[in-house]
Scaffold this motif. Structure first.
Motif, short mmCIF file in Angstrom:
data_model
loop_
_atom_site.label_atom_id
_atom_site.label_comp_id
_atom_site.label_asym_id
_atom_site.label_seq_id
_atom_site.Cartn_x
_atom_site.Cartn_y
_atom_site.Cartn_z
N ALA A 1 -108.24 64.91 87.21
CA ALA A 1 -108.47 63.52 86.82
C ALA A 1 -109.97 63.33 86.66
N HIS A 2 -110.36 62.19 86.09
CA HIS A 2 -111.80 61.95 85.86
C HIS A 2 -112.31 60.87 86.81
N LYS A 3 -111.94 59.60 86.52
CA LYS A 3 -112.51 58.52 87.34
C LYS A 3 -111.52 57.88 88.31
N ASN A 4 -110.24 57.94 87.98
CA ASN A 4 -109.26 57.11 88.69
C ASN A 4 -108.85 57.68 90.07
N VAL A 5 -109.62 57.28 91.10
CA VAL A 5 -109.40 57.81 92.46
C VAL A 5 -108.09 57.30 93.05
N LEU B 1 -99.30 71.24 74.74
CA LEU B 1 -100.56 70.71 74.21
C LEU B 1 -100.46 69.26 73.71
N ALA B 2 -101.08 68.36 74.48
CA ALA B 2 -101.20 66.97 74.01
C ALA B 2 -102.61 66.78 73.43
N ASN B 3 -103.58 67.45 74.04
CA ASN B 3 -104.99 67.29 73.71
C ASN B 3 -105.31 67.85 72.32
N LYS B 4 -105.09 66.99 71.29
CA LYS B 4 -105.20 67.48 69.91
C LYS B 4 -106.61 67.89 69.55
N GLU B 5 -107.63 67.28 70.21
CA GLU B 5 -109.02 67.60 69.87
C GLU B 5 -109.29 69.10 70.04
N THR B 6 -108.59 69.73 70.99
CA THR B 6 -108.74 71.17 71.21
C THR B 6 -108.47 71.97 69.94
N SER C 1 -97.74 52.81 73.37
CA SER C 1 -98.73 52.42 74.37
C SER C 1 -99.45 53.69 74.81
N MET C 2 -100.77 53.77 74.52
CA MET C 2 -101.49 55.04 74.71
C MET C 2 -102.87 54.75 75.30
N GLY C 3 -103.62 55.83 75.56
CA GLY C 3 -105.00 55.67 76.02
C GLY C 3 -105.86 54.97 74.96
N ARG C 4 -107.04 54.48 75.38
CA ARG C 4 -107.87 53.67 74.48
C ARG C 4 -108.38 54.45 73.28
N LEU D 1 -103.61 68.74 83.26
CA LEU D 1 -105.01 68.33 83.10
C LEU D 1 -104.98 66.91 82.54
N GLY D 2 -105.64 65.97 83.23
CA GLY D 2 -105.61 64.58 82.77
C GLY D 2 -104.36 63.87 83.27
N VAL D 3 -104.09 64.06 84.56
CA VAL D 3 -102.83 63.57 85.14
C VAL D 3 -102.78 62.04 85.24
N THR D 4 -103.95 61.39 85.26
CA THR D 4 -103.98 59.93 85.44
C THR D 4 -103.86 59.15 84.13
N GLY D 5 -103.80 59.85 83.00
CA GLY D 5 -103.76 59.16 81.71
C GLY D 5 -102.35 58.81 81.27
N SER D 6 -102.28 58.32 80.05
CA SER D 6 -100.99 57.90 79.49
C SER D 6 -100.01 59.08 79.41
N ILE D 7 -100.44 60.20 78.84
CA ILE D 7 -99.56 61.37 78.77
C ILE D 7 -99.34 61.97 80.16
N GLY D 8 -100.42 62.03 80.95
CA GLY D 8 -100.32 62.60 82.30
C GLY D 8 -99.27 61.87 83.13
N VAL E 1 -96.98 68.66 72.18
CA VAL E 1 -96.52 67.44 72.85
C VAL E 1 -96.70 66.24 71.92
N ASP E 2 -97.71 66.31 71.06
CA ASP E 2 -97.92 65.23 70.09
C ASP E 2 -96.58 65.02 69.37
N SER E 3 -96.13 63.76 69.26
CA SER E 3 -94.74 63.52 68.82
C SER E 3 -94.45 64.09 67.43
N ILE F 1 -111.71 67.05 89.97
CA ILE F 1 -112.22 65.74 89.55
C ILE F 1 -113.51 65.99 88.77
N THR F 2 -113.59 65.38 87.57
CA THR F 2 -114.73 65.70 86.70
C THR F 2 -115.82 64.61 86.71
N TYR F 3 -115.61 63.54 87.44
CA TYR F 3 -116.62 62.47 87.51
C TYR F 3 -117.17 62.46 88.94
#
Ligand code: NDP
Ligand code: MG
Length: 385
Positions: free
Chosen positions: A35-39, A122-127, A203-206, A7-14, A149-151, A56-58
């Motif tokens: 992925a969300h926006k990155n076609v 699990l990378a998505n810590k907000e969960t 180097s990570m997502g914004r 989930l979130g394959v287009t991001g930094s962790i993905g 996955v969080d280091s 695709i969520t967008y």
């Protein structure tokens, strides 16, 4: 072959997970992605890895990708929105889901994946921040592993191997300190988006890059560690370690401290989670101790980096307070990135929000989603002008 979804394959962790898969070609098969926006990148990934299901969520991106897939005659099931995320997370044939979307949007598919008995990398810590109690309980009920996955959490998890029966004295959670380590509140008044996006080691997502600069990332990680390792907040100590070589430590009651060290490269914890309990794989760089002259450690300044203090407070208050703080932080980071609020507003407004919203409620998916929505609406209405 271990079959997986990302989930979130287009991001930094993905994308770093894809590098790990490329290295372990004969071991893993990628069956589902989101992925969300990155076609453009999603299309490249579809062509290379040939996943069966793509979410695709967008909406705009979904429509664009749909047209391209039809035109190029590429076969895969394309699904829009949260239904797509949930489907990718629960595909019959997969064993493990890498959750690397950003934000609390990851909660529902993670819960669905757990109910479908998929292990979670699990990378998505907000969960875990917004519903740690619920996620960990469901994981236990379904005999599902939550592999961090969080280091820092991967480091703690590694330091705990072979020691799950031993009582720990405390977790020593390391933090790089971000780009503003040593700065005063006065210095931080002038911080621009560009300054805050310059992380010294990673180097990570914004979003996580801004969170790292305010130390909210460390605050979220304290809450994540509390739930993952069932450790009281008073036994989780944050230590600033600017070199990012010691990724965290565990101190046992006999005074022994176990640490995990390595180069700052997320591929290391990703491949540990995917191969667990085995150690397999490679990273381009490895530690060279002849070039490391010093490892430094210091206390974080919780008056300047108020977000860390507020996250501890939210964790200790419990209930839906971590959800409230997380929602406020997600929106405020977005508003800061759009230059609608100042850097210090992030912490100041979170503090204000913590005094406004009722938090003593049961942690259910419905309550978490409702509270998250209310906090977002409140902030948008008041500050998005
Ligand atoms: P990125 O911003 O690089 O990537 C986020 C991913 O989520 C992208 O695939 C993006 O799609 C997708 N996405 C964005 N918004 C939404 C949405 N509203 N709904 C569904 N999908 C969405 O983030 P990172 O990879 O840096 O971080 C991902 C998670 O991992 C975060 O929770 C972060 O805290 C955690 N993490 C990250 C680390 C890192 O080194 N980057 C380290 C430790 C933890 P698209 O690009 O197509 O728009
Ligand atoms: Mg981290």
């Amino acid at each position: 072959m271990k079959k997986i979804s990302i989930l979130g394959v287009t991001g930094s962790i993905g994308t770093q997970t894809l590098d790990v898969l490329r290295y372990h070609k004969d071991k893993f098969e990628l069956v589902g992605i989101s992925a969300h926006k990155n076609v453009g990148l999603t299309l490249e990934i579809i062509k290379e890895f040939k996943p069966k299901v793509v979410a695709i969520t967008y909406e705009d991106s979904y429509n664009k990708l749909k047209k391209i897939l039809e035109k190029e005659n590429i076969e895969c099931e394309l699904i829009f929105g949260i239904d797509g995320l949930n489907k990718v997370a629960t595909l019959e044939e997969i064993e493990i889901v890498v959750t690397s979307v950003v934000g609390m949007i990851g909660l529902e598919p993670t819960l669905k994946a757990i109910e479908a008995k998929k292990h979670i990398a699990l990378a998505n810590k907000e969960t875990l921040v917004v519903a740690g109690e619920l996620v960990m309980r469901k994981a236990k009920e379904n005999s599902v592993k939550i592999l961090p996955v969080d280091s820092e959490h991967s480091a703690i998890f590694q330091c705990l191997q072979g020691n799950f029966h031993n009582k720990i004295d405390k977790i020593l959670l390391t933090a790089s300190g971000g780009p503003f380590r040593g700065k005063t509140l006065e210095d931080l008044k002038k911080v621009t988006v560009k300054d805050a996006l310059k992380h010294p080691n990673w180097s990570m997502g914004r979003k996580i890059t801004i969170d790292s600069s305010t130390l909210m990332n460390k605050g979220l990680e304290v809450i994540e560690a509390h739930f993952l390792f069932d450790c009281p907040y008073d036994d989780i100590e944050v230590i600033v370690h600017p070199e990012s070589i010691v990724h965290s430590m565990v101190q046992y009651t006999d005074g022994a401290v176990m640490a995990q060290l390595g180069v700052p490269d997320m591929k290391l914890p990703i491949q540990y989670a995917l191969n667990y309990p085995n150690r397999e794989g490679n990273v381009e760089r490895k530690l060279d101790f002849s070039t490391i002259s010093k490892l430094n450690f210091e206390k974080p300044d919780m008056d300047v980096f108020k977000c860390l203090k507020l996250a501890y407070k939210a964790g200790k208050l419990g209930g839906l307070m971590p959800t409230i703080v997380n929602a406020a932080n997600e929106v405020l980071v977005e508003l800061f990135l759009e230059e609608r609020i100042s850097y210090l507003d992030i912490g100041n407004i979170i503090e204000e929000i913590m005094n406004i919203f009722e938090y003593k409620e049961e942690i259910t998916l419905e309550n978490v989603i409702n509270k998250d929505k209310k906090v977002r609406e409140y902030i948008y209405k008041k500050y998005n002008s």
